[in-house]
Design an enzyme around this catalytic site. Sequence first.
Site, PDB file in Angstrom:
ATOM      1  N   SER A  45      36.494  27.124  47.334  1.00  0.00           N
ATOM      2  CA  SER A  45      35.925  28.216  46.538  1.00  0.00           C
ATOM      3  C   SER A  45      34.885  27.682  45.565  1.00  0.00           C
ATOM      4  O   SER A  45      33.986  28.404  45.134  1.00  0.00           O
ATOM      5  CB  SER A  45      37.023  28.925  45.749  1.00  0.00           C
ATOM      6  OG  SER A  45      38.015  29.388  46.625  1.00  0.00           O
ATOM      7  N   GLN A  81      47.895  25.948  35.706  1.00  0.00           N
ATOM      8  CA  GLN A  81      47.513  24.645  36.258  1.00  0.00           C
ATOM      9  C   GLN A  81      46.179  24.141  35.703  1.00  0.00           C
ATOM     10  O   GLN A  81      45.691  23.090  36.118  1.00  0.00           O
ATOM     11  CB  GLN A  81      47.473  24.701  37.791  1.00  0.00           C
ATOM     12  CG  GLN A  81      46.340  25.512  38.377  1.00  0.00           C
ATOM     13  CD  GLN A  81      46.569  25.803  39.860  1.00  0.00           C
ATOM     14  OE1 GLN A  81      47.610  26.322  40.260  1.00  0.00           O
ATOM     15  NE2 GLN A  81      45.609  25.459  40.690  1.00  0.00           N
ATOM     16  N   HIS A 111      40.913  29.799  53.826  1.00  0.00           N
ATOM     17  CA  HIS A 111      42.027  30.689  53.479  1.00  0.00           C
ATOM     18  C   HIS A 111      42.370  31.609  54.649  1.00  0.00           C
ATOM     19  O   HIS A 111      43.544  31.825  54.972  1.00  0.00           O
ATOM     20  CB  HIS A 111      41.662  31.592  52.296  1.00  0.00           C
ATOM     21  CG  HIS A 111      41.396  30.871  51.016  1.00  0.00           C
ATOM     22  ND1 HIS A 111      40.139  30.755  50.472  1.00  0.00           N
ATOM     23  CD2 HIS A 111      42.233  30.235  50.163  1.00  0.00           C
ATOM     24  CE1 HIS A 111      40.219  30.085  49.331  1.00  0.00           C
ATOM     25  NE2 HIS A 111      41.466  29.759  49.117  1.00  0.00           N
TER      26      HIS A 111
END
Lengths: 300, 300
Positions: A203, A79, A55
């Site tokens: 993540s 989502q 990121h």
Amino acid sequence: MAKFVTSGGAAEDGKKPDPTILRSKEEMRSWSRACRQDGKTVALVPTMGYLHDGHLSLVRCAATRGDKVVVSVYVNEGQFAPGEDLDVYPRDPKGDLAKLAGLCDAIFMPEALYSSDDSHQTWIEAQHLQQPLCGGSRPIFFRGVATVVAKLFNIVEPDIAVFGKKDYQQWLIVRRMVQDLDFPVEVVGMPLLREEDGLAMSSRNVRLSAEDRTGALSISRGLTKMKDAVQQGAKDAITLRQQLVDEISLSGGDVDYVEVVDARDLQTVKTIEQDVVVAVAARYGGVGGVRLIDNMEMSP
Amino acid sequence: MAKFVTSGGAAEDGKKPDPTILRSKEEMRSWSRACRQDGKTVALVPTMGYLHDGHLSLVRCAATRGDKVVVSVYVNEGQFAPGEDLDVYPRDPKGDLAKLAGLCDAIFMPEALYSSDDSHQTWIEAQHLQQPLCGGSRPIFFRGVATVVAKLFNIVEPDIAVFGKKDYQQWLIVRRMVQDLDFPVEVVGMPLLREEDGLAMSSRNVRLSAEDRTGALSISRGLTKMKDAVQQGAKDAITLRQQLVDEISLSGGDVDYVEVVDARDLQTVKTIEQDVVVAVAARYGGVGGVRLIDNMEMSP
């Protein structure tokens, strides 16, 4: 770009002052409009938080493309299907704020982006691009991604938006959406970043056991082997694909898909005669385990 | 607003100077951004051209809401299915320009809004609101409408957009889309206008034969009777609906639908105890004939 990496630098080292934290859509839009009014361009990096170096590389890229950089941090419930890992998706807002210090101008960290009364019903769908790969096992995933990106574009009104090509299919869908719906946003795609051992940064990696983490290295190892083979002239996508499936399965991975697809339209390729992307999704740790995705661009 | 109606007035009578005609997306966006840079708000009236007084009433409304008024004139192929009346949809760009003189600041009249290579694949869908009424016989209609409105919003970047409630379902879907996708646009809905004889104004009316035109008056006549009945306490939507169906059928109309629906969510109502809309679609002139829509809001 190295000067942005240091955490102790002063403003003259390219470090930005502490970012403004914005919690509401209205605050965010006003901030962005004030920038534009000042003649500044705004670059947006949409994220779901729990930030890693992947990121941060997008944020550093954004700083080279826009005068002002906004990072959004929001776990997009739109989502996730029921039963997916929305509840256990890792979150660390404090850590995210610390990591972003000096790298961006504003952080958009809203409480909620969807109507609180469950009345939301407008979805953006990419007819063809959303079907293959992750669309197979996660049928509402990409409509949720496209929809939240449209919402963020309408709230932040950025000139530039930076996405990682780790989510290759997402990147293609967002590019397509911008073209098809005439969003006045330039979409930039950045290469995926890997840990030192080759695992694609994610993540979700923190949820891997030590054993599964070792097993998961088979994905990048297999992809690299395949890329070497393609560069040396191998063209038979069916055989190459099966070798990669076997390598991942033997390491304890439960393969969701391994596909060799055209890099532009994601259609399956049998003989490699154009730019392709080899895309992988595999789960480690059984039911409720960790679903990892990875991909590599290859050219004959 | 009367001062806007005259065609011979000078600027001090509220008449605007000759509008700028914009043909490309880029020209349109630059024009709009220049207005905003000047501190002016922009109001958009999206149309498919062949303008009648109903459209012009929307334009006059827009002039009271925004500093600058843009009228878009574009027959949106995205909302026509194969076999529908795209090819015979009436067009009169010269006449439209003449009618708009003095009423708006810019006219956006693009050659094409979709990719020329047929690669368009991103569509905006309203899950529930697009199903009933016109969604029944025209399944891709509303995704086409929502998509082109989103495109226009992204190109024109208006502060205000004015829609006619003749297309009641369209108006609800656009309002919902703006809320769900966070478009920074205020959506204004204006009552439908009727010809002196009661027929709802429509670009398609010119295609009616004299006989069908007379027959088509049954629609507004029946709706008005029904509204009177509801105001006098009639609540049985099923009986009232059947009376309207019979009146239209007897006049030579081929009923596509007649529905009594909740004014907010378009769900069918059996007993009228809330604000409802009675919506009608009927075809005159047989196969290849003219499909007319009409509606009336009613309260118990």
